[in-house]
Design a protein around this motif. Structure first.
Motif, PDB file in Angstrom:
ATOM      1  N   LEU A 170      -2.983   5.043  -3.160  1.00  0.00           N
ATOM      2  CA  LEU A 170      -4.030   5.978  -2.773  1.00  0.00           C
ATOM      3  C   LEU A 170      -3.639   7.369  -3.267  1.00  0.00           C
ATOM      4  CD1 LEU A 170      -6.700   6.371  -1.214  1.00  0.00           C
ATOM      5  CD2 LEU A 170      -5.319   6.899   0.807  1.00  0.00           C
ATOM      6  N   GLU A 171      -4.364   7.850  -4.288  1.00  0.00           N
ATOM      7  CA  GLU A 171      -4.063   9.141  -4.900  1.00  0.00           C
ATOM      8  C   GLU A 171      -4.607  10.263  -4.008  1.00  0.00           C
ATOM      9  OE1 GLU A 171      -2.570   9.853  -8.146  1.00  0.00           O
ATOM     10  OE2 GLU A 171      -1.807   7.886  -7.672  1.00  0.00           O
ATOM     11  N   LEU A 172      -3.707  11.146  -3.535  1.00  0.00           N
ATOM     12  CA  LEU A 172      -4.102  12.179  -2.571  1.00  0.00           C
ATOM     13  C   LEU A 172      -3.939  13.624  -3.045  1.00  0.00           C
ATOM     14  CD1 LEU A 172      -2.620  10.561   0.660  1.00  0.00           C
ATOM     15  CD2 LEU A 172      -5.024  10.696   0.010  1.00  0.00           C
ATOM     16  N   PRO A 173      -3.509  13.905  -4.282  1.00  0.00           N
ATOM     17  CA  PRO A 173      -3.343  15.307  -4.673  1.00  0.00           C
ATOM     18  C   PRO A 173      -4.588  16.162  -4.465  1.00  0.00           C
ATOM     19  CG  PRO A 173      -2.296  13.908  -6.290  1.00  0.00           C
ATOM     20  CD  PRO A 173      -3.040  12.991  -5.345  1.00  0.00           C
ATOM     21  N   ALA A 174      -5.777  15.580  -4.657  1.00  0.00           N
ATOM     22  CA  ALA A 174      -7.012  16.371  -4.524  1.00  0.00           C
ATOM     23  C   ALA A 174      -7.298  16.768  -3.081  1.00  0.00           C
ATOM     24  CB  ALA A 174      -8.205  15.580  -5.095  1.00  0.00           C
ATOM     25  N   VAL A 175      -6.678  16.089  -2.112  1.00  0.00           N
ATOM     26  CA  VAL A 175      -6.933  16.407  -0.698  1.00  0.00           C
ATOM     27  C   VAL A 175      -5.632  16.711   0.050  1.00  0.00           C
ATOM     28  CG1 VAL A 175      -9.085  15.108  -0.549  1.00  0.00           C
ATOM     29  CG2 VAL A 175      -6.935  13.930  -0.112  1.00  0.00           C
ATOM     30  N   GLN A 176      -4.575  17.055  -0.678  1.00  0.00           N
ATOM     31  CA  GLN A 176      -3.305  17.284  -0.004  1.00  0.00           C
ATOM     32  C   GLN A 176      -3.334  18.520   0.888  1.00  0.00           C
ATOM     33  OE1 GLN A 176       0.104  18.387  -2.489  1.00  0.00           O
ATOM     34  NE2 GLN A 176      -1.272  18.625  -4.224  1.00  0.00           N
ATOM     35  N   ASP A 177      -4.354  19.391   0.697  1.00  0.00           N
ATOM     36  CA  ASP A 177      -4.495  20.553   1.580  1.00  0.00           C
ATOM     37  C   ASP A 177      -5.306  20.217   2.831  1.00  0.00           C
ATOM     38  OD1 ASP A 177      -6.820  20.139   0.112  1.00  0.00           O
ATOM     39  OD2 ASP A 177      -7.368  22.264   0.077  1.00  0.00           O
ATOM     40  N   LYS A 178      -5.631  18.931   3.019  1.00  0.00           N
ATOM     41  CA  LYS A 178      -6.372  18.484   4.197  1.00  0.00           C
ATOM     42  C   LYS A 178      -5.576  17.373   4.892  1.00  0.00           C
ATOM     43  CE  LYS A 178     -10.723  19.596   1.915  1.00  0.00           C
ATOM     44  NZ  LYS A 178     -10.094  20.137   0.704  1.00  0.00           N
ATOM     45  N   PRO A 179      -4.381  17.705   5.372  1.00  0.00           N
ATOM     46  CA  PRO A 179      -3.468  16.668   5.879  1.00  0.00           C
ATOM     47  C   PRO A 179      -4.004  15.886   7.079  1.00  0.00           C
ATOM     48  CG  PRO A 179      -2.657  18.858   6.439  1.00  0.00           C
ATOM     49  CD  PRO A 179      -3.789  19.051   5.489  1.00  0.00           C
ATOM     50  N   ALA A 191      -8.965   6.732  -4.402  1.00  0.00           N
ATOM     51  CA  ALA A 191      -9.067   8.141  -4.031  1.00  0.00           C
ATOM     52  C   ALA A 191     -10.022   8.267  -2.852  1.00  0.00           C
ATOM     53  CB  ALA A 191      -9.577   8.971  -5.208  1.00  0.00           C
ATOM     54  N   LEU A 192      -9.672   9.075  -1.870  1.00  0.00           N
ATOM     55  CA  LEU A 192     -10.533   9.250  -0.694  1.00  0.00           C
ATOM     56  C   LEU A 192     -11.862   9.876  -1.106  1.00  0.00           C
ATOM     57  CD1 LEU A 192      -8.236  10.465   2.222  1.00  0.00           C
ATOM     58  CD2 LEU A 192      -9.153   8.186   1.790  1.00  0.00           C
ATOM     59  N   GLY A 193     -12.943   9.169  -0.816  1.00  0.00           N
ATOM     60  CA  GLY A 193     -14.260   9.692  -1.125  1.00  0.00           C
ATOM     61  C   GLY A 193     -14.519   9.910  -2.597  1.00  0.00           C
ATOM     62  N   GLY A 194     -13.638   9.389  -3.442  1.00  0.00           N
ATOM     63  CA  GLY A 194     -13.785   9.608  -4.874  1.00  0.00           C
ATOM     64  C   GLY A 194     -13.340  10.986  -5.327  1.00  0.00           C
ATOM     65  N   LEU A 195     -12.678  11.758  -4.440  1.00  0.00           N
ATOM     66  CA  LEU A 195     -12.154  13.068  -4.837  1.00  0.00           C
ATOM     67  C   LEU A 195     -10.793  12.857  -5.490  1.00  0.00           C
ATOM     68  CD1 LEU A 195     -13.058  15.374  -1.825  1.00  0.00           C
ATOM     69  CD2 LEU A 195     -14.366  14.884  -3.886  1.00  0.00           C
ATOM     70  N   GLY A 196     -10.753  13.037  -6.796  1.00  0.00           N
ATOM     71  CA  GLY A 196      -9.545  12.741  -7.550  1.00  0.00           C
ATOM     72  C   GLY A 196      -9.749  11.487  -8.379  1.00  0.00           C
ATOM     73  N   PHE A 223       0.857  -1.194   0.000  1.00  0.00           N
ATOM     74  CA  PHE A 223       0.000   0.000   0.000  1.00  0.00           C
ATOM     75  C   PHE A 223       0.888   1.236   0.000  1.00  0.00           C
ATOM     76  CE2 PHE A 223      -1.827   3.589   2.221  1.00  0.00           C
ATOM     77  CZ  PHE A 223      -3.027   3.765   1.548  1.00  0.00           C
ATOM     78  N   LEU A 224       0.598   2.177  -0.915  1.00  0.00           N
ATOM     79  CA  LEU A 224       1.365   3.424  -1.035  1.00  0.00           C
ATOM     80  C   LEU A 224       0.411   4.611  -1.054  1.00  0.00           C
ATOM     81  CD1 LEU A 224       3.680   2.287  -3.948  1.00  0.00           C
ATOM     82  CD2 LEU A 224       4.570   2.996  -1.742  1.00  0.00           C
ATOM     83  N   ALA A 225       0.671   5.600  -0.221  1.00  0.00           N
ATOM     84  CA  ALA A 225      -0.078   6.853  -0.292  1.00  0.00           C
ATOM     85  C   ALA A 225       0.678   7.817  -1.199  1.00  0.00           C
ATOM     86  CB  ALA A 225      -0.243   7.448   1.102  1.00  0.00           C
ATOM     87  N   ASP A 226       0.011   8.310  -2.233  1.00  0.00           N
ATOM     88  CA  ASP A 226       0.650   9.196  -3.213  1.00  0.00           C
ATOM     89  C   ASP A 226       0.197  10.629  -2.953  1.00  0.00           C
ATOM     90  OD1 ASP A 226       1.909  10.293  -5.357  1.00  0.00           O
ATOM     91  OD2 ASP A 226       0.700   9.311  -6.892  1.00  0.00           O
ATOM     92  N   VAL A 227       0.939  11.330  -2.102  1.00  0.00           N
ATOM     93  CA  VAL A 227       0.534  12.666  -1.682  1.00  0.00           C
ATOM     94  C   VAL A 227       0.710  13.679  -2.799  1.00  0.00           C
ATOM     95  CG1 VAL A 227       0.925  14.513   0.000  1.00  0.00           C
ATOM     96  CG2 VAL A 227       1.100  12.115   0.714  1.00  0.00           C
ATOM     97  N   LYS A 228       1.796  13.587  -3.537  1.00  0.00           N
ATOM     98  CA  LYS A 228       2.108  14.596  -4.558  1.00  0.00           C
ATOM     99  C   LYS A 228       1.664  14.188  -5.968  1.00  0.00           C
ATOM    100  CE  LYS A 228       6.492  14.633  -3.326  1.00  0.00           C
ATOM    101  NZ  LYS A 228       6.508  13.867  -2.075  1.00  0.00           N
ATOM    102  N   GLY A 229       1.198  12.957  -6.124  1.00  0.00           N
ATOM    103  CA  GLY A 229       0.719  12.531  -7.433  1.00  0.00           C
ATOM    104  C   GLY A 229       1.790  12.021  -8.363  1.00  0.00           C
ATOM    105  N   ASP A 230       2.946  11.587  -7.820  1.00  0.00           N
ATOM    106  CA  ASP A 230       4.032  11.142  -8.695  1.00  0.00           C
ATOM    107  C   ASP A 230       4.390   9.671  -8.522  1.00  0.00           C
ATOM    108  OD1 ASP A 230       5.064  11.428  -6.180  1.00  0.00           O
ATOM    109  OD2 ASP A 230       6.681  12.796  -6.725  1.00  0.00           O
ATOM    110  N   ALA A 233       4.192  10.926   7.714  1.00  0.00           N
ATOM    111  CA  ALA A 233       3.830  10.378   9.029  1.00  0.00           C
ATOM    112  C   ALA A 233       3.766  11.439  10.112  1.00  0.00           C
ATOM    113  CB  ALA A 233       4.834   9.288   9.413  1.00  0.00           C
ATOM    114  N   HIS A 234       4.525  12.527   9.964  1.00  0.00           N
ATOM    115  CA  HIS A 234       4.495  13.563  11.000  1.00  0.00           C
ATOM    116  C   HIS A 234       3.097  14.142  11.179  1.00  0.00           C
ATOM    117  CE1 HIS A 234       4.985  15.813   7.256  1.00  0.00           C
ATOM    118  NE2 HIS A 234       4.495  16.866   7.885  1.00  0.00           N
TER     119      HIS A 234
END
Length: 528
Positions: free
Chosen positions: A266-275, A140-145, A97-104, A311-312
């Protein structure tokens, strides 16, 4: 399932006289990584400024359920290290499992592109490099992204995690726990945010307070704070994360038809402003796995390796209850075959109780420009075993794609500290194009299962359906005329009138059966 294919990036077999003899100290370090069983090959030892391709730095597959840390300043190569480890795990049949915060990270699903830098790195580190794509699913969390939607019900998310998301204080967190306890004992599942609001409103009514007399009560002021937090949370567009169909975390344990482990991204760019939200959701995924998986003890290879990026954010501002639950989950989930690799900037981002349980360390470069940076550097050095290197000097001078490594050996002892030049990943080092990502998502067999949100009848809908007899008639004047109609009551008015919710809760308790039970992290999922 056995797989006779070579692991991506594996070093070429050594032949007598094919490499110069290693210096004595380098030989001593390299011997600490000469494992007999299957392993993840990180790269080659660096000693006295020289990269020594004959000295392999590896992590035994059998110890990766004992957790680890990948740390380093921004731009030092942490993401590529995750990619390198993930694709080798996949090749050996271990899901990741990988969380992709920046979309790369989506590039894991496409073969890499050969260029001069890749060829040079392969020559330095002494391995074969073959462009390779790996089996991947995108969420994608909640389908956002772009991704298969990941949702959780409020009931299964639980009060500890929800308090973290809502940024409640200790008193408010305890009160929210009381609200969940009430719903649990009634067998009342809270599917989404409006269900929870309905319960809070009822428990602050005259009838509701009577329900809580024996278990402590709930102050109107605290309930008001919780209701306002829920309203603000929903106003920020957070409602899609909670609901059904709820994501089944066993999907993360899948393997492809060729036996390789599936990389769940897990693609997170759409919610990266909600850490706070996405870091807490990652913890829910991990806690739910802990809740469901059986004990297996020590295994030859993990059932899953879970990369916990940024993780921080998980530990920042966390309550004692939250930190205790993290510590206990990390300590116990290894016996269920799950390894966790925390990814952050410095070891100081991880509480000491958690850091003590991380057997493997890959530390990229640290910066030391300010007094705080100097303190972080000294703290990082103290977390390593005694070393043949001057680590304060080394950690500030590492290049991109280099790291200081120590892991657990097959017998559980720490290996010597090794400065390592890391291999290049064999998948694409960057994102795939949007069209390719969209095709991968919509063609997945999981897409039809989770794509469409379902708003089934639950507490809110059942309350709204109970029309109150004799509702007042409102009168409005429009252009001199009179218009009559029913006044639509607010949710709170619906809840507190005529004991409707009280009888509803009792009937639901009968329909759903047993009380909901929760894990040590307060998460729950009713198995039907």
């Amino acid at each position: 399932m056995s797989d006779s294919r070579p692991v991506p990036g594996a070093a070429a077999p050594a032949t007598p006289g094919s490499a110069p003899a290693l210096p004595p100290q380098a030989l001593e370090i390299a011997s600490g990584y000469a494992f007999a069983g299957p392993a993840v090959d990180l790269g080659a030892l660096v000693w006295d400024g020289q990269c020594l391709p004959g000295a392999r730095i590896r992590v035994p597959l059998s110890v990766l359920n004992r957790h680890g840390l990948v740390a380093g300043a921004t731009g030092t190569g942490k993401t590529k290290t995750l990619q390198l480890i993930a694709e080798q795990l996949s090749a050996q049949g271990v899901p990741v499992f990988l969380a992709d915060v920046k979309g790369d990270v989506s590039g894991v699903s496409a073969p890499g592109q050969e260029n001069e830098r890749v060829r040079a790195r392969a020559a330095e580190t002494g391995g074969h490099w073959t462009p390779t794509a790996f089996p991947a699913e995108f969420y994608a969390l909640g389908g956002l992204g772009r991704g298969i939607p990941v949702r959780a019900t409020i009931t299964s998310f639980g009060p500890v995690l929800l308090s973290k998301v809502l940024q409640l204080n200790r008193t408010q967190e305890q009160s929210l726990g009381l609200i969940f306890h009430y719903a649990d004992t009634k067998g009342l599942e809270l599917v989404d945010l409006k269900d929870l609001r309905a319960v809070v409103a009822f428990l602050t009514s005259d009838e509701g307070r009577a329900e809580l007399k024996e278990i402590g009560g709930l102050s109107t002021a605290t309930a008001g704070v919780i209701l306002r937090a829920l309203t603000a949370f929903e106003a920020e567009g957070m409602a899609p994360f909670f609901g059904e169909p709820e994501f089944d975390t066993s999907e993360l344990l899948r393997t492809a038809s060729d036996g390789r482990g599936t990389l769940s991204v897990l693609e997170l760019p759409a919610v990266q402003d909600k850490p706070q939200l996405f870091s807490t959701f990652l913890m829910w995924l991990l806690a739910d796995l802990f809740h469901d998986l059986p004990e297996v003890g020590d295994v030859d290879k993990p059932k899953l390796v879970f990369f916990f990026d940024e993780a921080h954010l998980l530990f920042s501002g966390a309550s004692k209850a939250f930190l205790d639950a993290i510590t206990q989950t990390v300590r116990l989930i290894r016996s269920k075959g799950v390894g966790v690799l925390f990814v952050t900037q410095t070891p100081r981002d991880v509480p000491a109780e958690v850091l003590a349980q991380l057997g493997s360390r890959v530390q990229h470069a640290l910066r030391a420009f300010t007094p705080d940076d100097q303190k972080a550097l000294k703290a990082a050095v103290r977390t390593f075993p005694t070393s043949a290197y001057d680590l304060e000097e080394v950690l500030t001078g590492l290049g991109t794609g280099e790291a200081v490594v120590t892991v657990l050996s097959e017998r559980g002892a720490p290996t010597p500290v090794a400065v390592t030049r890391l291999r290049a990943p064999e998948s694409l080092m960057g994102p795939v194009d949007a069209e390719r990502l969209e095709r991968a998502v919509t063609s997945s067999p999981l897409y039809g299962r989770y794509a469409q949100a379902v708003d089934r009848e639950s507490a809110y809908e059942m309350l709204a359906a109970r029309e109150t007899a004799g509702r007042p008639v409102k009168e409005t004047t429009t252009g001199g005329g009179r218009e009559t109609g029913r006044e639509e009551p607010s949710l709170v008015e619906q809840v507190v009138t005529s004991g409707a919710f009280k009888s509803l809760a009792r009937s639901l308790g009968t329909q759903l059966g047993r009380e909901i039970t929760r894990s040590l992290f307060g998460t729950a999922r009713r198995r039907r």
